[in-house]
Design an enzyme around this catalytic site. Structure first.
Site, PDB file in Angstrom:
ATOM      1  N   GLY A 247      -0.780  -2.926   6.068  1.00 15.57           N
ATOM      2  CA  GLY A 247      -1.865  -3.662   6.568  1.00 15.57           C
ATOM      3  C   GLY A 247      -2.720  -3.433   7.835  1.00 15.57           C
ATOM      4  O   GLY A 247      -2.750  -2.243   8.164  1.00 15.57           O
TER       5      GLY A 247
ATOM      6  N   SER B   2      -7.682  -1.260   6.763  1.00 15.29           N
ATOM      7  CA  SER B   2      -7.039  -0.882   8.048  1.00 15.29           C
ATOM      8  C   SER B   2      -6.330   0.808   7.595  1.00 15.29           C
ATOM      9  O   SER B   2      -5.879   1.412   8.466  1.00 15.29           O
ATOM     10  CB  SER B   2      -5.968  -1.582   8.572  1.00 15.29           C
TER      11      SER B   2
ATOM     12  N   THR C 185       0.721  -1.283  -0.053  1.00 19.42           N
ATOM     13  CA  THR C 185       0.171   0.038   0.072  1.00 19.42           C
ATOM     14  C   THR C 185       0.812   1.149   0.194  1.00 19.42           C
ATOM     15  O   THR C 185       2.006   1.050   0.307  1.00 19.42           O
ATOM     16  CB  THR C 185      -0.908  -0.256   1.289  1.00 19.42           C
TER      17      THR C 185
END
Ligand code: DON
Length: 567
Positions: free
Chosen positions: A469, A448, A376
């Site tokens: 995460g 999250s 991410t």
């Protein structure tokens, strides 16, 4: 033309030239910290930060810069920057308004609760993580166009740096060469046609990555807007890719996708006002629960990363993550008792059995009782007008599903794995879930990601976020506490070792360089402590004012190629 007027024209032209100066995509370095007065951009790749910073110089605001940075990341940081994934934007606008845009992927209409279970009910995690069936309907392009209503510059200006990087290529970093070499087999296995991400020889730092198909996709989006992606040529290419690879995203799924503006989750912590992401991210709720659970305990007096302060945070995290697993999911689909979970009464009750010096247990600590029916990336941006933007965006795993849309050149996410494929079965981040996060058509999988803006006196103080995460909220919390409670500089707040507890597995994860004496102290209390790789890659901007002087400090995490640019 008189002399002064001529001089003015020369100066103006020079300034424009400086502002639109071509970025050298072959020679660049990461700058970890910058101090500036007029704005800053910090993200995971120097070329994308420079693209965003140039947009600020051209008169764009922080939203313009965020759109340009995100699009550039989709090209120069293809492992996580994306147009085939989704994410969240949190912004504080100069008029004082706080907004969020949810462009999280959604489950296709053919998705079903047990789609990743075999006939005996066993989970088939490969299907939720690799290849076509792992993809949720992408949200990024819809999200960026939803943000355009707050932007100043035309979209074609914002997308141009990304087009240039894709068309003319850029030099990859050592980290990227390493990743691409490591994933070669998977790229070959999970794709039906050759992609830009593999070649015969090994990749090395400085090699040029050209993405012609992606450049053409970006040009179509420039010319035809989001409609190209969701209904036009790009939509057709996605649907064709799905058909060939036994995926289930249809043209109708793409057409039905919408980004949603949602009311931010806002709460106070020690003189700061925290603005962050509500559901379908669990991040905001976890942050609010954890910070409220520790707020009456004076963590500063316990000192930075002593066994006592780590224990306090660990026990708060244990309780918040137990609640996440049981209660949290897409609130447009399931009833989530958010008000109760963040209420003072509930928070106080949750910490009743916290015993300083003695490890709690995830066997005895379950979710609370409610009485009512690793890839991410993050970008933080501030402009001179006082707009602040915090965006976390993701393909889920590194390079997502590792599946590239043939002819369109971009990687699709493997975000379906963020659903709970079966109650109690951990996803790739070890997070477990229950009915609230079960798969249903059109539903958004629980996240999250916690893009956050901390305000003081209704002005931006910190613009912060990270990938990682389930470690995302715990990293953002630690970064905030490091500054607010432990008085650290943004550089230390980001780079000091981090730790994490997520209820199950019942262990404290620490980075390799975590203090050894603290580990011994925690073990003596009864905790299992496990070393793991890096936790997060946090990007932060801190804004301080002394008298009339405003100082903007932007810091990119030491853990990657992260880069901060000032204006
Ligand atoms: O939305 C989420 O929570 C995850 N898909 C984020 C994944 C992530 O941060 C991976 N990064 N290292």
């Amino acid at each position: 033309m008189g002399y002064p007027k001529l001089l003015l024209v020369i100066i103006t032209n020079w300034m424009v030239l400086q502002c639109t100066a071509q970025i050298d995509a072959y020679h660049y370095q990461s700058q970890k910290k910058v101090v500036s007065q007029n704005g800053a951009v910090v993200c995971a790749h120097p070329l994308a930060s420079k693209a965003g910073s140039n947009i600020l110089k051209q008169g764009g605001n922080a939203i313009d810069a965020a759109i340009a940075t995100q699009l550039a990341l989709a090209v120069v940081y293809p492992g996580a920057g994306n147009i085939g994934g989704g994410g969240f934007m949190v912004a504080h606008l100069k008029n004082g308004q706080n907004i969020t845009i949810d462009f999280r992927e959604m489950a296709p209409s053919k998705a079903s609760r047990d789609m990743y279970l075999d006939s005996a009910g066993n989970p088939l995690m490969q299907l939720s993580q690799d290849g076509h069936l792992a993809c949720g309907v992408p949200g990024t392009i819809a999200g960026l166009f939803a943000a355009m209503k707050y932007a100043k510059l035309p979209f074609k200006t914002l997308i141009q740096p990304a087009i240039d990087f894709a068309e003319k290529g850029f030099a990859i970093t050592a980290h990227q060469a390493n990743d691409l070499n490591g994933l070669k087999k998977e790229f070959l296995q999970l794709n039906l046609a050759p992609t830009a991400f593999t070649k015969n020889k090994q990749w090395k730092a400085g090699d040029t990555l050209i993405q012609k198909d992606l450049a053409n996709t970006l040009k179509r989006i420039r010319d035809n807007g989001a409609k190209d992606f969701y209904e036009g040529e790009t939509a057709k290419l996605i649907a064709a890719e799905m058909e060939k690879g036994k995926g289930i995203i249809s043209m109708a799924d793409l057409k039905n996708y919408t980004a949603k503006e949602r009311a931010p989750l806002e709460f106070d912590y020690k003189g700061c006002h925290i603005v962050t992401m509500p559901l379908p991210s669990s991040g905001g709720i976890i942050m609010e629960q954890v910070l409220k659970m520790i707020s009456d305990k004076n963590i500063a007096a316990l000192k930075f990363q002593t066994p006592a302060s780590v224990q306090l945070l660990t026990e708060a995290e244990r309780r918040a993550f137990a609640d996440r697993a049981e209660f949290l999911g897409d609130a447009d689909f399931v009833k989530v008792p958010v008000a109760t979970l963040i209420s003072d009464k509930y928070i106080t009750a949750r910490m009743k059995d916290y015993v300083p010096g003695k490890a709690g247990s995830s066997t005895t600590t379950k979710a609370g009782t409610i009485k009512e029916s690793e890839e991410t990336t993050h970008l933080s941006i501030l402009d001179k007008e006082g707009n602040a933007v915090s965006v976390t965006t993701t393909l889920n795993g590194g390079y997502g599903s590792r599946t590239v849309v043939t002819g369109a050149g971009f990687i699709l996410n493997n975000q379906m794995d963020d659903f709970s494929v079966k109650p109690g079965v951990p996803n790739m981040y070890g997070a477990i879930g229950a009915e609230a996060n079960a798969i249903a058509p059109g539903k958004r999988m629980l996240s999250s990601m916690s893009p956050t803006i901390v305000l003081k006196n209704n002005k931006p103080y910190l613009v912060v976020g990270t990938p990682g995460g389930t470690t995302i909220p715990t990293s953002v919390i630690q970064t905030i506490i490091n500054i607010v409670d432990f008085g650290m500089s943004p550089m230390d707040a980001v780079n000091k070792p981090k730790f994490h507890h997520q209820w199950l597995p019942d262990e404290i994860n620490v980075e390799e360089d975590f203090n050894a004496t603290t580990i011994t102290g925690l073990e003596a209390m009864g905790y299992k402590v496990t070393k793991r790789g890096q936790i997060g890659r946090t990007e932060i901007i801190m804004i301080t004012t002394k008298g009339t002087i405003k100082t903007i400090t932007a810091v990119g995490d030491k853990r990657g190629d992260d880069d901060a640019e000032g204006n």
